[in-house]
Scaffold this active site. Structure first.
Site, PDB file in Angstrom:
ATOM      1  N   PHE A 147       0.837  -1.199   0.000  1.00  0.00           N
ATOM      2  CA  PHE A 147       0.000   0.000   0.000  1.00  0.00           C
ATOM      3  C   PHE A 147       0.875   1.252   0.000  1.00  0.00           C
ATOM      4  O   PHE A 147       1.835   1.351   0.749  1.00  0.00           O
ATOM      5  CB  PHE A 147      -0.888  -0.019   1.255  1.00  0.00           C
ATOM      6  CG  PHE A 147      -1.759   1.191   1.410  1.00  0.00           C
ATOM      7  CD1 PHE A 147      -2.882   1.361   0.622  1.00  0.00           C
ATOM      8  CD2 PHE A 147      -1.447   2.155   2.354  1.00  0.00           C
ATOM      9  CE1 PHE A 147      -3.694   2.474   0.767  1.00  0.00           C
ATOM     10  CE2 PHE A 147      -2.249   3.264   2.519  1.00  0.00           C
ATOM     11  CZ  PHE A 147      -3.374   3.431   1.719  1.00  0.00           C
ATOM     12  N   VAL A 148       0.557   2.200  -0.867  1.00  0.00           N
ATOM     13  CA  VAL A 148       1.273   3.474  -0.894  1.00  0.00           C
ATOM     14  C   VAL A 148       0.607   4.390   0.131  1.00  0.00           C
ATOM     15  O   VAL A 148      -0.537   4.806  -0.037  1.00  0.00           O
ATOM     16  CB  VAL A 148       1.253   4.129  -2.298  1.00  0.00           C
ATOM     17  CG1 VAL A 148       1.983   5.459  -2.263  1.00  0.00           C
ATOM     18  CG2 VAL A 148       1.886   3.205  -3.318  1.00  0.00           C
ATOM     19  N   ASP A 149       1.325   4.676   1.186  1.00  0.00           N
ATOM     20  CA  ASP A 149       0.776   5.452   2.292  1.00  0.00           C
ATOM     21  C   ASP A 149       0.994   6.947   2.062  1.00  0.00           C
ATOM     22  O   ASP A 149       1.991   7.359   1.491  1.00  0.00           O
ATOM     23  CB  ASP A 149       1.449   5.029   3.597  1.00  0.00           C
ATOM     24  CG  ASP A 149       0.737   5.557   4.816  1.00  0.00           C
ATOM     25  OD1 ASP A 149      -0.441   5.942   4.709  1.00  0.00           O
ATOM     26  OD2 ASP A 149       1.360   5.571   5.885  1.00  0.00           O
ATOM     27  N   GLY A 150       0.040   7.727   2.531  1.00  0.00           N
ATOM     28  CA  GLY A 150       0.201   9.181   2.519  1.00  0.00           C
ATOM     29  C   GLY A 150      -0.260   9.882   1.271  1.00  0.00           C
ATOM     30  O   GLY A 150      -0.082  11.096   1.145  1.00  0.00           O
ATOM     31  N   THR A 151      -0.865   9.177   0.339  1.00  0.00           N
ATOM     32  CA  THR A 151      -1.248   9.827  -0.923  1.00  0.00           C
ATOM     33  C   THR A 151      -2.355  10.863  -0.731  1.00  0.00           C
ATOM     34  O   THR A 151      -2.495  11.760  -1.553  1.00  0.00           O
ATOM     35  CB  THR A 151      -1.709   8.782  -1.963  1.00  0.00           C
ATOM     36  OG1 THR A 151      -2.811   8.049  -1.433  1.00  0.00           O
ATOM     37  CG2 THR A 151      -0.569   7.845  -2.333  1.00  0.00           C
TER      38      THR A 151
END
Length: 176
Positions: A147-151
């Site tokens: 998961f790409v966090d902070g988008t």
């Protein structure tokens, strides 16, 4: 507005340290030492940041609702309350039972370690480190599940607008 803690609004770093601590000695002298140590963390962070500018060192200290009542008499931030566990589907954020959270981040693990060690030395046996977690940037800012966090996090000056306490809780303006 007072200057917020250095770790609240800056861009992400490559390395982090999270220390969850519980207060072991709540005598007045020990609580005074904790207050003194906590109030000195921003200056200590700034001093180390000046020594190691390439590290982009920053920190925050968070105080749990119950610990706040032990440490400070009088007013308490309006929205400060115990953290409740959050669960959605197969993902969960547990309610970690701690009194203090020291979040240190920079682009150098060794500088994180220096700040952590100095704070823990000042606190001594008054606190117990319940959890000590190292964080790092993984690949292109993904967590270990991919998961790409902070988008969805705000950027630039918009960070302060959503992260900092405003005039609605005047004694704590600039807190988070």
């Amino acid at each position: 507005m007072p200057t917020p803690q250095s770790g609240i609004t800056p861009d992400a770093n490559t390395d982090a340290q999270f220390l969850v601590m519980t207060i072991q000695d709540n005598t007045s002298g020990s609580l005074s030492q904790i207050r003194q140590t906590l109030s000195g963390i921003p200056e200590l962070t700034q001093s180390l940041s000046s020594q190691y500018p390439d590290a982009r060192l920053c920190s925050t200290i968070s105080i749990g609702s119950d610990a706040w009542e032990q440490l400070y008499s009088g007013a308490k931030p309006a929205l400060l309350r115990p953290f409740m566990a959050v669960k959605e589907g197969d993902r969960a954020a547990p309610a970690t039972a701690g009194d203090l959270l020291l979040h240190i981040r920079s682009d150098r693990k060794d500088v994180n370690y220096i700040l952590m060690s100095q704070v823990l030395c000042q606190l001594g046996n008054i606190v117990h480190v319940q959890e000590d977690v190292s964080g790092f940037r993984y690949l292109d800012s993904r967590d270990l599940t991919g998961f790409v966090d902070g988008t969805e996090n705000p950027e630039g000056d918009n960070r302060a607008a959503v992260a900092l306490v405003g005039e609605e809780d005047h004694p704590f303006t600039g807190g988070s």
